[in-house]
Motif scaffolding. Structure first.
Motif, PDB file in Angstrom:
ATOM      1  N   GLU A 408       0.764  -1.318  -0.075  1.00 18.29           N
ATOM      2  CA  GLU A 408       0.006  -0.031  -0.039  1.00 18.29           C
ATOM      3  C   GLU A 408       0.923   1.275  -0.018  1.00 18.29           C
ATOM      4  O   GLU A 408       0.519   2.277  -0.401  1.00 18.29           O
ATOM      5  N   TYR A 409       2.119   0.921   0.362  1.00 18.89           N
ATOM      6  CA  TYR A 409       2.955   2.279   0.408  1.00 18.89           C
ATOM      7  C   TYR A 409       2.852   2.965  -0.996  1.00 18.89           C
ATOM      8  O   TYR A 409       3.100   4.164  -1.289  1.00 18.89           O
ATOM      9  N   THR A 411       0.642   3.053  -3.348  1.00 21.79           N
ATOM     10  CA  THR A 411      -0.689   3.712  -3.468  1.00 21.79           C
ATOM     11  C   THR A 411      -0.468   5.250  -2.715  1.00 21.79           C
ATOM     12  O   THR A 411      -0.828   6.218  -3.309  1.00 21.79           O
ATOM     13  N   ASP A 412      -0.004   5.086  -1.538  1.00 19.12           N
ATOM     14  CA  ASP A 412       0.151   6.475  -0.596  1.00 19.12           C
ATOM     15  C   ASP A 412       1.190   7.072  -1.224  1.00 19.12           C
ATOM     16  O   ASP A 412       1.205   8.319  -1.153  1.00 19.12           O
ATOM     17  N   LYS A 415      -0.277   9.245  -4.429  1.00 19.70           N
ATOM     18  CA  LYS A 415      -1.116  10.131  -3.693  1.00 19.70           C
ATOM     19  C   LYS A 415      -0.214  11.425  -3.074  1.00 19.70           C
ATOM     20  O   LYS A 415      -0.879  12.535  -3.514  1.00 19.70           O
ATOM     21  N   ALA A 416       0.795  11.228  -2.500  1.00 19.00           N
ATOM     22  CA  ALA A 416       1.424  12.170  -1.928  1.00 19.00           C
ATOM     23  C   ALA A 416       2.533  12.903  -2.770  1.00 19.00           C
ATOM     24  O   ALA A 416       2.861  14.018  -2.457  1.00 19.00           O
ATOM     25  N   LYS A 432      -1.674  -0.050  -8.401  1.00 16.31           N
ATOM     26  CA  LYS A 432      -1.688   0.492  -6.972  1.00 16.31           C
ATOM     27  C   LYS A 432      -2.180   1.871  -7.092  1.00 16.31           C
ATOM     28  O   LYS A 432      -2.430   2.661  -6.258  1.00 16.31           O
ATOM     29  N   TYR A 433      -2.227   2.543  -8.383  1.00 14.37           N
ATOM     30  CA  TYR A 433      -2.369   3.866  -8.432  1.00 14.37           C
ATOM     31  C   TYR A 433      -3.097   4.129  -9.774  1.00 14.37           C
ATOM     32  O   TYR A 433      -3.551   5.343  -9.955  1.00 14.37           O
ATOM     33  N   ASN A 535       9.717   5.154   4.324  1.00 11.77           N
ATOM     34  CA  ASN A 535       8.410   5.679   4.525  1.00 11.77           C
ATOM     35  C   ASN A 535       8.218   6.734   3.411  1.00 11.77           C
ATOM     36  O   ASN A 535       8.896   7.063   2.992  1.00 11.77           O
ATOM     37  N   VAL A 536       6.789   6.998   2.983  1.00 13.89           N
ATOM     38  CA  VAL A 536       6.490   7.871   2.044  1.00 13.89           C
ATOM     39  C   VAL A 536       6.932   9.298   2.220  1.00 13.89           C
ATOM     40  O   VAL A 536       7.663   9.948   1.246  1.00 13.89           O
ATOM     41  N   GLU A 537       6.785   9.973   3.187  1.00 15.92           N
ATOM     42  CA  GLU A 537       7.187  11.297   3.471  1.00 15.92           C
ATOM     43  C   GLU A 537       8.677  11.303   3.415  1.00 15.92           C
ATOM     44  O   GLU A 537       9.297  12.233   2.374  1.00 15.92           O
TER      45      GLU A 537
END
Length: 545
Positions: A408-409, A411-412, A415-416, A432-433, A535-537
């Motif tokens: 799911e990373y 997809t996130d 989005k980000a 995923k997107y 992580n995404v950020e």
């Protein structure tokens, strides 16, 4: 060595270390061990063909394609049928014996080249002695497996090209030479690193061959809107990757009242001009491969699996699952090709007529078809967007999808991403997107789907063209970041191909391959900047910096 099996060729391998009791993919220890034995005797066959070439003797194209199919049959999620592997091993031993007799000099050949196994019991006994862990040195083992998995991925591309009558003796000869090298205990870590990088070079060649096969047969992909809804007709769903299988199925279903829907990696078939003439090709049903159990249940009609990406079927639809090519599952009907590669799909078509229409699970459209020819046609628009600052960065998010929650990373991450970035994708990772409303930049969609994982070559060509347009010395000076999701062996050959092209700082996830020893991983990190994800950020900050 007391394991019932040992396999760590895919990203989902148990504990990110290795499957020892049963494959996470669903394969049994018996199938896993027979796959090991098939690879072992195929390496022996390759040692003989390599020596034949050194003696100036030709190797038949049929043998080349046999080796290719052996490799493809052992790729993750392709074939779970134990009887298939016994049969392939027997055929390999027979071919090997015939070619061995043609050698002028048999001195120094390995056991794998010389071995004969006359019974199934002998195969069972031998299979337990030729697995991955028989190579004691961890680094040598890691490099041998990295080469082998790269060759499995390359074999997938070649098999599809071969189906369209495109062949390459040079690539086949290299594959067999590289396979044979993994039997050679005199080779060093340095030797195997060199062979690994050479595998990437032939990976590029193999992808180019398949691209030429697909585009010469079906035209260059075009920007296309693909329907996600259904019609009220009985239907067949086709999954996997083989476009020749789809072509034959569409031809044979014309005028029968039976519709055809693509699934997972067959989605990009809609982008090719040649398939747009079939009004019985309705649209795409569902998502990536790991959603099969729910989506094949609701589909209602029969399923044709053309290649890898099989999930062991539930009893609800197992009697509706047909396989062909390298794919197989015990208890499911297999449709074989004749000597000319033609297949009779009449049984699955008649089966479809007895079934209800598919249950609709979504509506709307998705857009794809941004392979290299289409993107290069938009080059001026893309370049202007980069020069003006409208596009700050491209993100190559190609590769594979999978069932793990950690994915799911992606997809996130999509989005980000900042609104001035564009995603370049190929493979089922796009699921995923690719249904997110990410918008566009001056008419350029923020997700550019080049097609199947087989079409990753398009992304490399796009990057090389941009390098040329911007008059850059180094491809790594482009505003392109690589955040690739991997799952199986086709992703391995894509990685090696990118390394051959000089691409650095590729990030792989959700985890780095379990088959990379610490020392081999360090070589990739130190020399090519290979990295993982966090992580995404933090990852977006790192990429944008």
């Amino acid at each position: 060595m007391n394991n019932e099996m040992f396999c760590y060729q895919c990203q989902e391998t148990a504990g990110c270390s290795g499957c020892t009791k049963r494959g996470v993919c669903g394969k049994t220890p018996e199938v896993a061990n027979m796959q090991d034995l098939l690879i072992y005797v195929t390496k022996g066959l390759s040692e003989i063909t390599t020596r034949l070439r050194k003696e100036g003797k030709a190797v038949a194209e049929e043998v080349n394609q046999f080796v290719t199919l052996n490799l493809f049959t052992t790729i993750t999620n392709a074939n779970f049928d134990l009887d298939v592997f016994y049969d392939r091993i027997k055929q390999t031993l027979d071919i090997k014996a015939g070619l061995l007799a043609q050698l002028s000099d048999q001195a120094g050949l390995s056991e794998a080249a010389l071995i004969q196994l006359d019974t199934q019991e002998a195969m069972d006994q031998k299979a337990g002695t030729v697995g991955i862990l028989t190579t004691q040195d961890e680094d040598i083992r890691s490099l041998r497996e990295l080469i082998t998995y790269g060759l499995k991925g390359l074999a997938a591309y070649l098999k599809h090209a071969n189906a369209l009558k495109h062949t390459s003796e040079d690539t086949a000869a290299f594959m067999q030479k590289a396979l044979a090298s993994t039997l050679d205990d005199t080779l060093t870590v340095g030797d195997y690193v060199a062979i690994t990088l050479e595998t990437g070079k032939y990976g590029v060649d193999g992808m180019a061959l398949l691209d030429a096969a697909n585009t010469s047969s079906y035209g260059h992909p075009e920007v296309t809107k693909v329907n996600l809804g259904v019609r009220n007709n009985p239907a067949i769903i086709i999954s996997g990757h083989d476009l020749r299988d789809l072509e034959q199925l569409l031809e044979q279903t014309k005028g029968t009242g039976v519709d055809v829907y693509t699934h997972s990696e067959m989605l990009p078939a809609h982008y090719y001009p040649a398939f747009k003439k079939y009004d019985n090709l309705v649209g795409n049903y569902g998502n990536a491969w790991h959603k099969q159990k729910e989506e094949f249940t609701s589909f209602a009609g029969p399923i044709l699996m053309t290649t890898n990406c099989i999930v062991p079927p539930s009893d609800v639809y197992k009697d509706r699952l047909y396989t062909t090519g390298a794919s197989g599952f015990a208890g499911c009907k297999h449709i074989a090709a004749d000597a000319n590669g033609n297949k009779d799909f009449s049984e699955i078509i008649e089966h479809a007529k007895r079934c209800a229409a598919p249950t609709e699970i979504e509506t709307g459209e998705i857009v794809g078809g941004f392979a290299h020819n289409q993107v290069l046609a938009l080059a001026d628009k893309v370049v202007d967007a980069v020069k003006s600052g409208a596009i700050k960065k491209f993100f190559v998010m190609a590769g594979c999808d999978g069932r793990q929650k950690s994915r799911e990373y992606y997809t996130d991450f999509a989005k980000a991403l900042p609104q001035d970035t564009v995603i370049l994708t190929a493979g089922c990772a796009k699921y995923k997107y690719n249904k997110l409303a990410l918008g566009d930049i001056g008419g350029i969609p923020r997700v550019l789907d080049a097609g199947q994982c087989n079409d990753s070559y398009s992304l490399a060509l796009i990057a090389l063209k941009l390098k040329e347009v911007f008059a850059l010395e180094d491809i790594n000076e482009l505003p392109i970041a690589f955040n690739i999701a991997w799952y199986e062996q086709k992703a391995v050959i894509v990685l090696l191909a990118l390394l051959h092209l000089g691409v650095k700082n590729i990030h792989l996830g959700p985890t780095l391959p379990a088959f990379l020893s610490p020392n081999v991983a360090k070589v990739l990190i130190d020399n090519f900047g290979i990295g993982g994800i966090t992580n995404v950020e933090d990852d977006i900050k790192m990429f944008m910096a």
